[in-house]
Design an enzyme around this catalytic site. Sequence first.
Site, PDB file in Angstrom:
ATOM      1  N   HIS A  72      40.495  30.470  35.367  1.00 23.65           N
ATOM      2  CA  HIS A  72      39.511  30.012  36.359  1.00 23.65           C
ATOM      3  C   HIS A  72      39.515  28.482  36.437  1.00 23.65           C
ATOM      4  O   HIS A  72      39.482  27.897  37.519  1.00 23.65           O
ATOM      5  CB  HIS A  72      38.092  30.463  35.969  1.00 23.65           C
ATOM      6  CG  HIS A  72      37.901  31.945  35.961  1.00 23.65           C
ATOM      7  ND1 HIS A  72      37.679  32.664  34.806  1.00 23.65           N
ATOM      8  CD2 HIS A  72      37.871  32.845  36.964  1.00 23.65           C
ATOM      9  CE1 HIS A  72      37.525  33.934  35.101  1.00 23.65           C
ATOM     10  NE2 HIS A  72      37.642  34.077  36.401  1.00 23.65           N
ATOM     11  N   GLN A  92      46.874  34.265  40.928  1.00 25.01           N
ATOM     12  CA  GLN A  92      47.955  35.231  41.160  1.00 25.01           C
ATOM     13  C   GLN A  92      47.854  36.471  40.284  1.00 25.01           C
ATOM     14  O   GLN A  92      48.414  37.511  40.594  1.00 25.01           O
ATOM     15  CB  GLN A  92      49.314  34.557  40.921  1.00 25.01           C
ATOM     16  CG  GLN A  92      50.481  35.419  41.391  1.00 25.01           C
ATOM     17  CD  GLN A  92      51.778  35.100  40.711  1.00 25.01           C
ATOM     18  OE1 GLN A  92      52.196  33.952  40.704  1.00 25.01           O
ATOM     19  NE2 GLN A  92      52.433  36.106  40.148  1.00 25.01           N
TER      20      GLN A  92
END
Length: 283
Positions: free
Chosen positions: A37, A150
């Site tokens: 994150h 991703q």
Amino acid sequence: MVIFKKIEDLQNYLKTLRLAGRQTGFIPTMGALHAGHISLIDKARAAGLTTVCSIFLNPTQFNDKKDLEKYPVSTAADIELLTDAECDILFLPSVDEIYPGGENETRTYDFGYLDTILEGANRPGHFKGVGQVVARLLSITTPDKLFLGQKDYQQCKVLIKLTEMLGEGAPEVIIGDTVREPDGLAMSSRNRRLTEPQRVVAAVIYQCLISIESKQHTDRFEIVKKQCEDLLKAKGFAVEYVALADARTLQLLTQYQTGAPMVALIAAKIGEIRLIDNIIIQA
Ligand code: PAF
């Protein structure tokens, strides 16, 4: 970092930023933050954007309610991480703030084929909930760019489709690389639920993905897939899928293709913990 719990307060603040000519990058999360994150916050900051992160544990995307109940919550530590990363704004809404008319009253979106395969097939209703909450969060934050990891490759495809459906004014989607532990395990909020022995074998998923890539010129995919499934099972995983797809369209492939990139994807459960990962394979 400024923290907002109410939509109105957040929007007033964003309005003043826009009047000052600032552009925003939005990083939606469900909390239990980790380096993956934070890499998205860094990416948005490096692009010169004011960073808006949300922490909202969205109930509508959990097809398994036990998974929701057990989802790790660590808001105080998350705030510390975001502060250290120099995130500008944190949006921390309640369920009522996001779904004031109830969870069924908010618009949902149909992702067609993308919702019929892999995560869509294994977690019915999951992407409906993801699309519902992200559309709502985008309508609140109206960012210039949306940052996604991703690691959730199919979710990235779903949310690119969502922004296409939302049309004018929708943010550009920027995808950040998967961040991995030294042994290759993809960072995930769920990793903190792994026991020590589970954590040790969890990296086998990444090793399987690497073997799918490295054998593309020497073996048939069906053989490599079977080897991966056998290895994962031998290590104690319940395998949901070991798959190969066209990286652009997510059309599933039964053999390696040439001339266009592929993505290898795995979902498997170790004990109660469901892990997913993927890598892009250049043809
Ligand atoms: O990837 C996640 O954490 C969630 O699916 C998201 C995008 C924040 C929506 O709740």
